[in-house]
Motif scaffolding. Structure first.
Motif, short mmCIF file in Angstrom:
data_model
loop_
_atom_site.label_atom_id
_atom_site.label_comp_id
_atom_site.label_asym_id
_atom_site.label_seq_id
_atom_site.Cartn_x
_atom_site.Cartn_y
_atom_site.Cartn_z
N VAL A 58 -1.97 0.76 -0.13
CA VAL A 58 -2.42 -0.46 -0.81
C VAL A 58 -1.30 -1.04 -1.66
CG1 VAL A 58 -3.97 -1.34 -2.59
CG2 VAL A 58 -4.87 0.14 -0.79
N PHE A 59 -0.63 -0.22 -2.46
CA PHE A 59 0.37 -0.75 -3.37
C PHE A 59 1.66 -1.14 -2.66
CE2 PHE A 59 -2.47 0.97 -6.55
CZ PHE A 59 -2.45 -0.05 -7.48
N ARG A 60 1.97 -0.49 -1.54
CA ARG A 60 3.13 -0.92 -0.75
C ARG A 60 2.88 -2.32 -0.18
NH1 ARG A 60 3.09 2.81 2.71
NH2 ARG A 60 4.27 4.31 1.46
N HIS A 61 1.67 -2.52 0.36
CA HIS A 61 1.33 -3.82 0.93
C HIS A 61 1.18 -4.87 -0.17
CE1 HIS A 61 0.16 -6.44 4.16
NE2 HIS A 61 -0.98 -6.75 3.56
N LEU A 62 0.69 -4.47 -1.32
CA LEU A 62 0.59 -5.38 -2.46
C LEU A 62 1.97 -5.93 -2.81
CD1 LEU A 62 -0.97 -6.57 -4.93
CD2 LEU A 62 -0.51 -4.41 -6.11
N GLY A 63 2.96 -5.04 -2.87
CA GLY A 63 4.32 -5.48 -3.18
C GLY A 63 4.88 -6.41 -2.12
N GLN A 64 4.59 -6.13 -0.86
CA GLN A 64 5.08 -6.98 0.23
C GLN A 64 4.46 -8.37 0.16
OE1 GLN A 64 4.08 -4.64 3.67
NE2 GLN A 64 5.81 -3.23 3.43
N CYS A 65 3.18 -8.44 -0.16
CA CYS A 65 2.50 -9.74 -0.26
C CYS A 65 3.04 -10.56 -1.43
CB CYS A 65 0.99 -9.54 -0.40
SG CYS A 65 0.18 -8.91 1.08
N MET A 66 3.25 -9.92 -2.58
CA MET A 66 3.80 -10.63 -3.73
C MET A 66 5.22 -11.11 -3.43
SD MET A 66 2.43 -8.73 -7.17
CE MET A 66 3.05 -7.08 -6.73
#
Length: 216
Positions: A58-66
């Motif tokens: 979740v947090f890896r993808h969160l960083g990629q989206c931001m």
């Protein structure tokens, strides 16, 4: 039971005004990610490895989206977006005629903006049980100015090969966090301060340049 301390405000006050205090949480300790996951899955069918894998995903993808320019909301938790800053050494734009404009190579990610969900705040407020700490709030000494602290550090390094963080705290009366930030700022400009950093983490030390430049 969580504990709080009353901290004196550092906002400017008129002569004769009473000191104003505000509550501040006393941190009881630190939980690592693994410990947080271990506690969270105690009453579920998930094992810690599975929960940690989901959290990492979740947090890896969160960083990629931001990084692609999105603001991301996690229901019941809060919303995230990136904040930007100029890279070290780059001058700010002023809008002056003929001024070189800052391009993408001059800008980097400086942090993450986080706005907690109001429902999450209400839930924490309902479960938080507070009591006043008997310990008084500690703050860094204001006995010396920053220039005087730099002079003390350089004088110490004239007779010592290196200086540890605890030694700088003892010299100046600063608390650990503020002392560490100040030393890191000085080591970033060794040609000005005459101080350089060596090592990392708990082994971090500060040494003098030879010869030392004059005090600014």
């Amino acid at each position: 039971m969580a504990k709080y301390e009353m901290q004196a405000s550092n906002l400017p006050q008129k002569e004769g005004d009473s000191t104003v205090y505000f509550p501040r949480m006393r941190i009881a300790g630190h939980l690592s990610t693994d410990e947080l996951v271990r506690q969270a899955v105690q009453y579920t069918t998930y094992n810690p490895a599975e929960a940690r894998a989901v959290l990492d995903m979740v947090f890896r993808h969160l960083g990629q989206c931001m990084a692609r320019g999105y603001s991301v909301s996690l229901d019941g938790f809060g919303s995230f977006s990136l904040s930007l800053r100029l890279k070290k050494g780059r001058k700010r734009e002023t809008g002056a005629e003929g001024e070189q404009r800052r391009n993408a190579q001059s800008i980097e990610v400086g942090g993450v903006n986080f706005k907690p969900d109001k429902r999450w705040l209400r839930e924490m407020n309902c479960t938080c049980r507070l009591e006043r700490s008997e310990r008084k709030f500690e703050r860094s000494s204001t006995r010396y100015t920053e220039a005087e602290r730099l002079a003390l550090a350089r004088e110490f390094l004239q007779t010592h090969e290196e200086m540890a963080l605890w030694q700088y705290c003892a010299l100046t009366g600063l608390l650990k966090n503020k002392a560490s930030r100040e030393l890191r700022r000085w080591e970033a400009q060794p040609e000005v301060t005459g101080i350089r950093g060596v090592g990392k983490g708990a082994m971090k030390r500060w040494r003098s340049l030879t010869p030392q430049p004059p005090l600014p």
